[in-house]
Write an enzyme that holds these catalytic residues in place. Structure first.
Site, PDB file in Angstrom:
ATOM      1  NE  ARG A  52      -2.146   1.106   3.455  1.00  0.00           N
ATOM      2  CZ  ARG A  52      -2.866   0.782   4.531  1.00  0.00           C
ATOM      3  NH1 ARG A  52      -4.517   0.908   4.708  1.00  0.00           N
ATOM      4  NH2 ARG A  52      -2.405   0.708   5.934  1.00  0.00           N
ATOM      5  CE  LYS A 149      -2.038   3.542   7.437  1.00  0.00           C
ATOM      6  NZ  LYS A 149      -3.092   4.661   8.079  1.00  0.00           N
TER       7      LYS A 149
END
Ligand code: PMP
Length: 285
Positions: A52, A149
């Site tokens: 990620r 993120k």
């Protein structure tokens, strides 16, 4: 205890670690982060977090200063240097320091990379798993790319403060009449045999814990529906819970003052927490 932290290639005592006042993470929130939990001195789902991180960096056209192999080594060295058996490792990468300008700086600008640990005894044996948490609802007023993120955590921070002021533990965010996610976790309800959670998209963070928990739920023959749900549906659900790297699977027992599932943690959440912790401990690195 003075922690050992990692800053741009060096392991340093925390009070000697510095970055520039011109760092774009500070000036523009031009940075991304990851949080990996540590149990028994080992990293939980490191590969998922590394994947990620790369995705967040790619979406922002930001360079990755380290290989996945180096990143694993840095995490392990911090675990070792700080004698960490249970807790969290935070990783922050920014576009680096450059004279202030909205436009991205030239490509030879060195990204900033920082990692630090937080010891947290009782992460796995969190007493809240037995009592459950209370959530309130707030409007989702974050930017539109929540799948990246980024270090822009002011709105989630405001949400936690609103929850605290209301005597709750967290807030679920609502947009267009449906729940997106918690301020720092993915949100779920259970109705009958079905686990319901918001589908992936730009509107929510693609939780690494979410991916693992949904896979394990399906493997355990539980029914999963990835779709939006309303607060009304949540209040009338048999169970509710959240997932994140720091709370694993955590039951929710009250939503906007309404007890959910009789106000006690549900069986599905308890089972998923147990399966998740068992499985992840086995493959921890
Ligand atoms: N959504 C948000 C907004 C979060 O901040 C987090 C935790 N970082 C999550 C979901 C859960 O993601 P993960 O399971 O990867 O910790």
């Amino acid at each position: 205890m003075t922690r050992t932290v990692y800053v741009n290639g060096e392991y340093l005592p925390e009070d000697q670690a510095t970055i520039s006042i011109f760092d774009r993470g500070f000036l523009f929130a031009d940075g991304v982060y990851e949080v990996t939990s540590v149990l028994d001195g080992k990293l939980i789902d490191f590969a998922g977090h590394a994947r990620r991180l790369q995705r967040s960096l790619d979406e922002l056209e930001m360079a990755n200063p380290v290989t996945e192999e180096d990143l694993l080594e840095i995490h392990r060295e911090l675990v070792r240097a700080n004698g960490l058996t249970e807790g969290l490792i935070y990783l922050q990468v920014t576009r680096g320091a450059a004279d202030r300008d909205f436009a991205y700086p030239s490509e030879d600008t060195q990204p900033t990379i920082v990692l630090f640990t937080q010891a947290k005894a009782g992460l796995a044996d969190n007493p809240m798993a037995k009592t459950g948490m209370k959530v309130i609802s707030i409007a989702d007023e974050r930017w539109g790319r929540r799948d990246i993120k980024t270090v822009q955590l002011l709105y989630p921070s405001m949400g936690k403060m609103a929850a605290k002021a209301a005597g709750a533990h967290d807030a679920w965010m609502v947009e267009d009449g449906v729940v997106t996610e918690g301020t720092s976790n993915n949100a779920y309800i259970v109705k009958g045999n079905t686990i319901i959670t918001r589908h992936l998209g730009h509107e929510i963070l693609h939780g690494i814990t979410r991916a693992a928990v949904l896979r394990m739920a399906r493997e355990a023959q539980m029914k999963v529906e990835e779709r939006p749900f309303t607060m009304e549906e949540a209040k009338a659900a048999d169970e509710a819970f959240v997932t994140s790297a720091s709370t694993f699977v955590m039951p929710v027992v009250e939503i906007d003052g309404t007890p959910v599932g009789g106000g006690t943690p549900g069986k599905v959440a308890a089972r998923l927490r147990e399966i998740y912790l068992d499985e992840m401990r086995k493959v921890a690195v």
